[in-house]
Design a protein around this motif. Structure first.
Motif, short mmCIF file in Angstrom:
data_model
loop_
_atom_site.label_atom_id
_atom_site.label_comp_id
_atom_site.label_asym_id
_atom_site.label_seq_id
_atom_site.Cartn_x
_atom_site.Cartn_y
_atom_site.Cartn_z
N ILE A 1 0.81 -1.22 0.00
CA ILE A 1 0.00 0.00 0.00
C ILE A 1 0.85 1.27 0.00
CG2 ILE A 1 -1.90 -1.19 1.15
CD1 ILE A 1 -1.18 0.29 3.72
N ALA A 2 2.10 1.17 0.46
CA ALA A 2 2.93 2.39 0.55
C ALA A 2 4.40 2.05 0.51
CB ALA A 2 2.59 3.15 1.83
N PRO A 3 4.95 1.63 -0.64
CA PRO A 3 6.36 1.27 -0.69
C PRO A 3 7.29 2.42 -0.31
CG PRO A 3 5.41 1.39 -2.90
CD PRO A 3 4.28 1.44 -1.94
N ARG A 4 6.86 3.65 -0.65
CA ARG A 4 7.69 4.80 -0.31
C ARG A 4 7.76 5.04 1.19
NH1 ARG A 4 9.48 9.16 -3.24
NH2 ARG A 4 8.22 8.54 -5.03
N TYR A 5 6.68 4.71 1.89
CA TYR A 5 6.60 4.97 3.33
C TYR A 5 6.55 3.67 4.14
CZ TYR A 5 5.20 9.41 1.30
OH TYR A 5 5.17 10.55 0.54
N ALA A 6 7.15 2.61 3.59
CA ALA A 6 7.07 1.30 4.25
C ALA A 6 7.65 1.35 5.66
CB ALA A 6 7.81 0.25 3.42
N GLY A 7 8.78 2.03 5.83
CA GLY A 7 9.38 2.13 7.16
C GLY A 7 8.52 2.90 8.13
N ILE A 8 7.89 3.98 7.64
CA ILE A 8 7.02 4.78 8.50
C ILE A 8 5.82 3.96 8.97
CG2 ILE A 8 5.48 6.77 8.54
CD1 ILE A 8 8.35 7.61 8.60
N ALA B 1 -12.14 -7.35 5.98
CA ALA B 1 -13.03 -6.24 5.68
C ALA B 1 -12.32 -4.99 5.19
CB ALA B 1 -13.86 -5.91 6.92
N LEU B 2 -11.12 -4.71 5.70
CA LEU B 2 -10.52 -3.40 5.49
C LEU B 2 -9.27 -3.38 4.63
CD1 LEU B 2 -10.81 -1.90 9.11
CD2 LEU B 2 -12.46 -1.76 7.22
N SER B 3 -8.60 -4.48 4.43
CA SER B 3 -7.28 -4.45 3.79
C SER B 3 -7.40 -4.38 2.26
CB SER B 3 -6.47 -5.68 4.18
OG SER B 3 -7.06 -6.85 3.62
N THR B 4 -6.30 -4.00 1.64
CA THR B 4 -6.18 -4.00 0.20
C THR B 4 -4.73 -4.26 -0.18
OG1 THR B 4 -6.50 -2.72 -1.85
CG2 THR B 4 -5.79 -1.50 0.10
N GLY B 5 -4.52 -4.79 -1.37
CA GLY B 5 -3.17 -4.98 -1.87
C GLY B 5 -2.76 -3.91 -2.86
N GLU B 6 -3.65 -2.95 -3.11
CA GLU B 6 -3.35 -1.88 -4.06
C GLU B 6 -2.55 -0.76 -3.40
OE1 GLU B 6 -4.20 -2.10 -7.28
OE2 GLU B 6 -5.00 -4.09 -6.79
N ARG B 7 -1.73 -0.08 -4.18
CA ARG B 7 -0.99 1.05 -3.65
C ARG B 7 -1.96 2.21 -3.41
NH1 ARG B 7 4.16 4.23 -6.21
NH2 ARG B 7 5.19 2.28 -5.72
N ILE B 8 -1.94 2.76 -2.20
CA ILE B 8 -2.83 3.87 -1.87
C ILE B 8 -2.05 5.12 -1.47
CG2 ILE B 8 -4.74 2.37 -1.19
CD1 ILE B 8 -4.00 2.79 1.71
N PHE B 9 -0.73 5.00 -1.34
CA PHE B 9 0.12 6.16 -1.05
C PHE B 9 1.20 6.25 -2.12
CE2 PHE B 9 -1.49 4.89 3.11
CZ PHE B 9 -1.92 6.10 3.64
N ASP B 10 1.23 7.36 -2.84
CA ASP B 10 2.26 7.55 -3.88
C ASP B 10 3.56 8.00 -3.25
OD1 ASP B 10 0.57 6.86 -5.96
OD2 ASP B 10 -0.28 8.88 -6.05
#
Length: 442
Positions: A366-373, A433-442
């Motif tokens: 969902i957020a490869p750029r912010y994975a650590g955060i 119910a809530l998860s997704t595998g799509e990127r949601i944070f650019d």
């Protein structure tokens, strides 16, 4: 970048695997060494719970700062500094259960130092590992935790018996120093050039089904060297992030309760000495190591072969892992032999590790750029689970004794293992119910 036969990213992943192994040798080692020293000194179960949970207070405080530091300074540097700090603490602190304040301060320091490690690892892996290798890379890295725990359970009780509890601290400090030297010698930052890192590292992402626009963003975003302002508000209100947070909490509640109290369960609940159990006592953690890697391979296979979408893959593995683990946890106190208890704890921990191929890898989806955060945020919840679960377990056992219940009876341990079991069921539904595998944070 290394030879084409052994790309540099493989070495980075292997070193992070060793990193997590050493960290968990330390955690299991303290539990074993302190339990032996505290029991010899007549320390009660509530006081033991307080000391065992102190680590997690420091660990919780440094998760989000760890993600921020890794983002700004670089995961490689932060990882080295944190490892050196906890290793030096272990080297110079005496293990004396009567010097409570010194132990509290030491465990807080170790907790703070180790709190920087996993956000840093996720930052490093998000930089180095292509999308179609993420599941097995993250699963392999995190499986080091379980191999380390298994190794600690196998080797350290004998070290305590023959060399005393303090020897465990010295052995852990030596392992930390050796890993730090390896990381300093061989770890490097990812390549920085006009070419996408994926190309420079010798891999592509054609195996991962993605939309064209998303692919371009991945190619342009994998440098991760200078990120824009961290979208804290979007992270906090994101339901997929909360799905990860809830499952991280549950996973670590179950893991930390078993890691810190399973030795007590064998010693007092089943009246079986850890030294007499031989290599069998390492089976729950060895099972975690095996199932973690199985989960990673299955997930990458389902995604790269386009059998299931990333979202369905994450949900499938998370649900199967957590539901089976919940059944094993709730059955555990009713098995009154060492073999039965080892079987239940092995199934519980093994399938929890399988579930990590669902929620744990989802940070990078969902957020490869912010994975650590986001790892820092979710691991803070996991650390709070350690504080709550480890301390609450000590209080539950002390309450059972006050109610005239023998700690050898199943009733004394039912609540201890039912709580994480029920949490697993709840968390699996939240993730569905809530998860997704799509990127949601650019």
């Amino acid at each position: 970048m290394g030879s084409s036969r052994f790309p540099k990213r493989y070495l980075i992943v292997f070193l992070t695997f060793i990193c997590t192994s050493v960290c968990y040798i330390e955690r299991v080692g303290f539990s074993i060494a302190y339990t032996a020293a505290a029991d010899a000194a007549g320390v009660n179960q509530t006081s033991k719970g307080v000391i065992l949970s102190t680590f997690y207070y420091g660990y919780a405080c440094s998760q989000v700062p760890g993600g921020w530091a890794a983002q700004k300074i670089g995961g490689r540097r932060v990882l080295l500094l944190s490892f050196l700090l906890w290793s030096l603490t272990c080297a110079f602190v005496p293990l004396d259960p009567n010097r409570t304040m010194l132990l509290v301060i030491a465990r807080l320091l170790v907790g703070v130092a180790q709190g920087f490690i996993f956000p840093s690892i996720h930052t490093v892996l998000a930089q180095w590992v292509p999308p179609h290798e993420r599941s097995r890379s993250v699963s392999f890295t995190t499986s080091g935790m379980y191999l380390g725990a298994a190794t600690g359970m196998l080797m350290l009780p004998s070290l305590v018996k023959y060399r005393g509890p303090q020897s465990v601290f010295l052995a852990e400090a030596a392992l930390g120093a050796m890993w730090s030297l390896l990381w300093f010698s061989y770890a490097v930052d990812p390549p920085r050039s006009e070419h996408p890192k994926a190309t420079a590292s010798g891999f592509g992402e054609s195996l991962l089904p993605m939309k064209g626009s998303s692919k371009m963003k991945v190619e342009n975003g994998v440098h991760f060297t200078k990120s824009p302002t961290i979208p804290w508000k979007r992270i906090v209100i994101s339901l997929p992030v909360w799905a990860i947070v809830v499952n991280n909490f549950t996973f670590h509640y179950a893991l930390y309760v078993l890691m810190n109290w399973l030795p007590t369960y064998f010693e007092l609940g089943l009246e079986i000495s850890l030294q007499e159990m031989g290599s069998s006592k390492m089976m729950p953690y060895l099972n975690m190591f095996i199932f973690s890697n199985i989960g990673g391979v299955i997930a990458d296979h389902l995604v790269t072969r386009r059998i299931l979408s990333i979202t369905k893959t994450r949900k499938l593995l998370n649900t199967v892992g957590f539901i089976v683990a919940s059944l094993a946890l709730m059955a555990l106190p009713y098995f009154r032999t060492s073999g039965g208890a080892l079987f239940c704890s092995s199934v519980a921990l093994g399938f929890l590790a399988l579930g990590r191929a669902g929620f744990a890898v989802n940070h990078m989806d969902i957020a490869p750029r912010y994975a650590g955060i986001i790892m820092g945020v979710s691991n803070t919840a996991g650390t709070l689970a350690g504080i709550i679960g480890v301390d609450l377990t000590g209080r539950l056992l002390e309450a059972a004794k006050d109610a005239q219940l023998d700690l050898t009876s199943p009733e004394s341990w039912t609540a201890v293992f039912s709580i994480p079991g029920l949490l697993c069921i709840f968390s699996s539904f939240v993730f569905l119910a809530l998860s997704t595998g799509e990127r949601i944070f650019d």
